[in-house]
Design an enzyme around this catalytic site. Structure first.
Site, PDB file in Angstrom:
ATOM      1  N   ASN A 165      -9.050   1.941  -2.550  1.00 19.30           N
ATOM      2  CA  ASN A 165      -8.436   0.610  -2.608  1.00 19.30           C
ATOM      3  C   ASN A 165      -7.651   0.405  -1.313  1.00 19.30           C
ATOM      4  OD1 ASN A 165      -7.014  -1.699  -3.187  1.00 19.30           O
ATOM      5  ND2 ASN A 165      -5.720  -0.776  -4.772  1.00 19.30           N
TER       6      ASN A 165
ATOM      7  N   LYS B 168      -6.179  -2.243  -0.348  1.00 21.78           N
ATOM      8  CA  LYS B 168      -5.052  -3.171  -0.547  1.00 21.78           C
ATOM      9  C   LYS B 168      -5.025  -4.222   0.576  1.00 21.78           C
ATOM     10  CE  LYS B 168      -2.724   0.515  -2.944  1.00 21.78           C
ATOM     11  NZ  LYS B 168      -1.492   1.081  -3.431  1.00 21.78           N
TER      12      LYS B 168
ATOM     13  N   HIS C 114      -4.485  -3.703 -11.552  1.00 17.15           N
ATOM     14  CA  HIS C 114      -3.727  -2.774 -10.706  1.00 17.15           C
ATOM     15  C   HIS C 114      -2.229  -3.019 -10.899  1.00 17.15           C
ATOM     16  CE1 HIS C 114      -2.112  -0.717  -7.219  1.00 17.15           C
ATOM     17  NE2 HIS C 114      -3.234  -0.021  -7.206  1.00 17.15           N
TER      18      HIS C 114
ATOM     19  N   GLU D 118       0.167  -3.138  -8.931  1.00 16.57           N
ATOM     20  CA  GLU D 118       0.795  -4.080  -7.993  1.00 16.57           C
ATOM     21  C   GLU D 118       0.527  -5.526  -8.412  1.00 16.57           C
ATOM     22  OE1 GLU D 118      -0.957  -2.326  -4.501  1.00 16.57           O
ATOM     23  OE2 GLU D 118       0.277  -0.549  -4.820  1.00 16.57           O
TER      24      GLU D 118
ATOM     25  N   GLU E  17      -3.295   5.140 -13.792  1.00 22.04           N
ATOM     26  CA  GLU E  17      -2.478   5.209 -12.582  1.00 22.04           C
ATOM     27  C   GLU E  17      -0.998   5.125 -12.963  1.00 22.04           C
ATOM     28  OE1 GLU E  17      -4.768   3.999  -8.877  1.00 22.04           O
ATOM     29  OE2 GLU E  17      -4.079   2.151  -9.766  1.00 22.04           O
TER      30      GLU E  17
ATOM     31  N   GLY F 297       1.595   5.419  -4.279  1.00 16.26           N
ATOM     32  CA  GLY F 297       2.169   5.195  -2.951  1.00 16.26           C
ATOM     33  C   GLY F 297       3.511   5.876  -2.755  1.00 16.26           C
TER      34      GLY F 297
ATOM     35  N   SER G  36      -1.342   8.876  -5.441  1.00 16.44           N
ATOM     36  CA  SER G  36      -1.096   9.855  -4.380  1.00 16.44           C
ATOM     37  C   SER G  36      -2.091  11.018  -4.372  1.00 16.44           C
ATOM     38  CB  SER G  36       0.346  10.380  -4.463  1.00 16.44           C
ATOM     39  OG  SER G  36       1.260   9.314  -4.281  1.00 16.44           O
TER      40      SER G  36
END
Ligand code: PEP
Length: 249
Positions: free
Chosen positions: A9, A11, A94, A96, A166, A172, A212
């Protein structure tokens, strides 16, 4: 049938020239594993990436899409737009998108329906926050996310769905769930699916881990029996690192 998948991904990274450069770096890598490889560039570079990898063993996928088929949704992209440029798979849910764009289990259920109605494959993401894990609520949170967005579907729909666990605290942050934490949650997800849809759907489900993952920890995470691959953020922005993860299978 369960598959091994490693999806990158990207992003909101890489303009057109950086996308072209990363794609050419990716094409120089050698795949020695049986994992399917996917990359998710930003919308503006999907067509270029699709054309550039047409003859390669890489699937270009989208990071998001709208739930409506068409209409007055300024700034949005729908399923038929994606399909018209060859995109068959979309990441939905996701963390985010959930955190910054208020995506809810309910709006995600609509996106899931639209993607399936358009014969698209979905990588459906979910995962708990740090506070949920600290308070021991991670399984309840994950179970609810899955149930609310997916449990209205018929069993047959699941052949077009890949799940991506996730944990938000690992995305991240450099903090990775331990291989045991990942395995425990993936086994719980499979058990949750089995309770509603039976053994075959649960056993056939591809469940990715994201948070990560790096060349240094991928092998151990992927060695767990219920972990079928990874959704990779930061490490997917470097071709060598990404393929070290792909080849960790
Ligand atoms: C992600 O954004 O899906 C992700 C897993 O990111 P990272 O690998 O950078 O933690």
């Amino acid at each position: 049938m369960r598959k091994n998948i490693v999806a990158g991904n990207w992003k909101m990274n890489n303009d057109l020239s950086k996308t072209a450069a990363l794609l050419s770096d990716l094409k120089e890598q050698t795949k020695t594993s049986n994992a399917e490889v996917m990359i998710a560039p930003t919308f503006t570079n999907l067509w270029h990436a699709f054309e550039a990898t047409r003859h390669d063993d890489i699937e270009v996928i989208a990071q998001n899409m709208h739930f409506a088929e068409n209409g007055a949704y300024t700034g949005e992209v729908n399923a038929s737009m994606l399909k018209s440029i060859g995109i068959q798979t979309v990441i939905l849910g996701h963390s985010e998108r959930r955190a910054y764009y208020n995506e809810t289990d309910e709006s995600l259920a609509k996106k899931v329906d639209t993607a399936l109605a358009n014969d698209m494959r979905i990588i459906f993401c979910f995962g708990e926050e740090l506070a949920d894990r600290k308070s021991g609520n991670e399984e309840t949170i994950v179970e609810n996310q899955i149930k609310k967005a997916l449990f209205h579907l018929e069993a047959s729909a699941f052949k077009n769905i890949v799940l991506a666990y996730e944990p938000v605290w690992a995305i991240g942050t450099g903090e990775t769930a331990s291989p045991e934490q990942a395995q425990d949650m993936h086994a719980f997800i499979r058990k949750t699916l089995e309770g509603k849809y039976g053994h075959t759907v649960a056993d056939d489900m591809t469940i990715l881990y994201g948070g990560s993952v790096k060349p240094g920890n991928a092998k151990e995470i992927f060695s767990k029996p219920d972990v079928d691959g990874g959704l990779i953020g930061g490490a997917a922005l470097n071709a060598e690192n990404f393929y070290a993860i792909v080849n960790a299978f």
